[in-house]
Design an enzyme around this catalytic site. Structure first.
Site, short mmCIF file in Angstrom:
data_model
loop_
_atom_site.label_atom_id
_atom_site.label_comp_id
_atom_site.label_asym_id
_atom_site.label_seq_id
_atom_site.Cartn_x
_atom_site.Cartn_y
_atom_site.Cartn_z
CB CYS A 86 0.98 -2.87 -4.51
SG CYS A 86 1.64 -3.15 -6.16
CG HIS A 194 4.43 0.32 -3.32
ND1 HIS A 194 4.18 -0.80 -2.56
CD2 HIS A 194 4.44 -0.10 -4.61
CE1 HIS A 194 4.05 -1.86 -3.35
NE2 HIS A 194 4.20 -1.46 -4.60
CD GLU A 196 4.33 0.32 0.86
OE1 GLU A 196 3.51 1.19 0.57
OE2 GLU A 196 4.53 -0.69 0.15
N1 GLN Z 1 4.32 -4.68 -5.74
C1 GLN Z 1 3.23 -5.42 -5.78
O1 GLN Z 1 2.52 -5.55 -4.81
C2 GLN Z 1 2.96 -6.17 -7.06
C3 GLN Z 1 1.56 -6.69 -7.11
C4 GLN Z 1 1.37 -7.78 -8.12
N2 GLN Z 1 2.20 -8.90 -7.83
C5 GLN Z 1 1.57 -7.22 -9.51
O2 GLN Z 1 2.59 -7.44 -10.10
O3 GLN Z 1 0.70 -6.53 -9.98
#
Ligand code: GLN
Length: 227
Positions: A86, A194, A196
């Protein structure tokens, strides 16, 4: 195996990553502050999700200039494993360790939901524990997950089998349904979903665990070859 989990101001998935590799997988892991100037003693680097520097200017663009990122670049150039999820993926593209860029979701809305994915290349240091074309489910939670690259870069990604995860039902407008890629050398991987957050039944899916297991297998294989 010892993992470094980099912590930037605004990271919010650092604890999830540390818990996944230390408590679930059973390996050593430590937080490393963004001001750190050494990655001595670590075997792999994990860049967490979150909102580094409040996503100001562009997601990941400020974090990319942290002290520790010069070390992450050096670490990657030595062929060691670097994984970003992410916001971590966004930082890796901004740092030039992975090609392309992450743009606002096509809907212009933040999306948070379980997402079906296809493992489009199971022959990498990050995916070897999966079956090729395996369908998995991982959470997504992002506002800027719309992967973009030009057609020349896309052709290279396809020719070199660098697309490792694709979306089943594209949620954000990413080029070619791309959810995750690796670099040409195969030791740097970034993805918007994600893994994790999907390492125990209690979390709704264990489909993310194999990614970290693949990293451990790749590290051990390299150690054997070097010995
Ligand atoms: N969960 C995250 O890592 C979000 C990544 C980034 N802040 C976005 O909104 O795209």
């Amino acid at each position: 195996m010892k993992f470094a989990v980099i912590v930037f101001p605004g990271s919010n998935c650092d604890m999830d990553l540390l818990t996944a590799v230390r408590d679930v997988l059973g390996h050593d892991a430590e937080y490393v502050d963004h001001r750190a100037t050494s990655l001595e003693g670590f075997d792999a680097v994990l860049l967490p999700g979150g909102f580094s520097y409040g996503d100001y200017l562009r997601c990941g663009i400020i974090a990319r200039f942290s002290n520790v990122m010069s070390e992450v670049v050096r670490f990657a150039q030595e062929g060691k494993l670097v994984f970003g999820t992410c916001n971590g993926f966004q930082i890796l593209t901004e740092a030039g360790l992975l090609p392309g860029a992450l743009r606002r979701n096509q809907s212009l809305k933040f999306i948070s939901k379980p997402q079906k994915l296809i493992v489009s290349n199971a022959n990498t240091a990050f995916t070897s524990a999966y079956q090729d074309q395996e369908e998995i489910s991982l959470p997504i939670a992002h506002g800027e997950g719309n992967y973009y690259c030009d057609s020349e870069t896309l052709a290279q990604l396809q020719a070199n089998h660098q697309i490792v995860f694709t979306y089943k039902g594209n949620p954000n407008g990413s080029v070619s349904d791309i959810a995750g890629i690796i670099n040409k050398e195969g030791n740097v991987c970034g993805m918007m979903p994600h893994p994790e957050r999907a390492v125990e039944e209690l979390l709704g899916s264990r489909d993310g665990l194999k990614l970290f297991q693949s990293m451990v297998a790749a590290y051990e294989e390299r150690k054997l070859i070097e010995a």
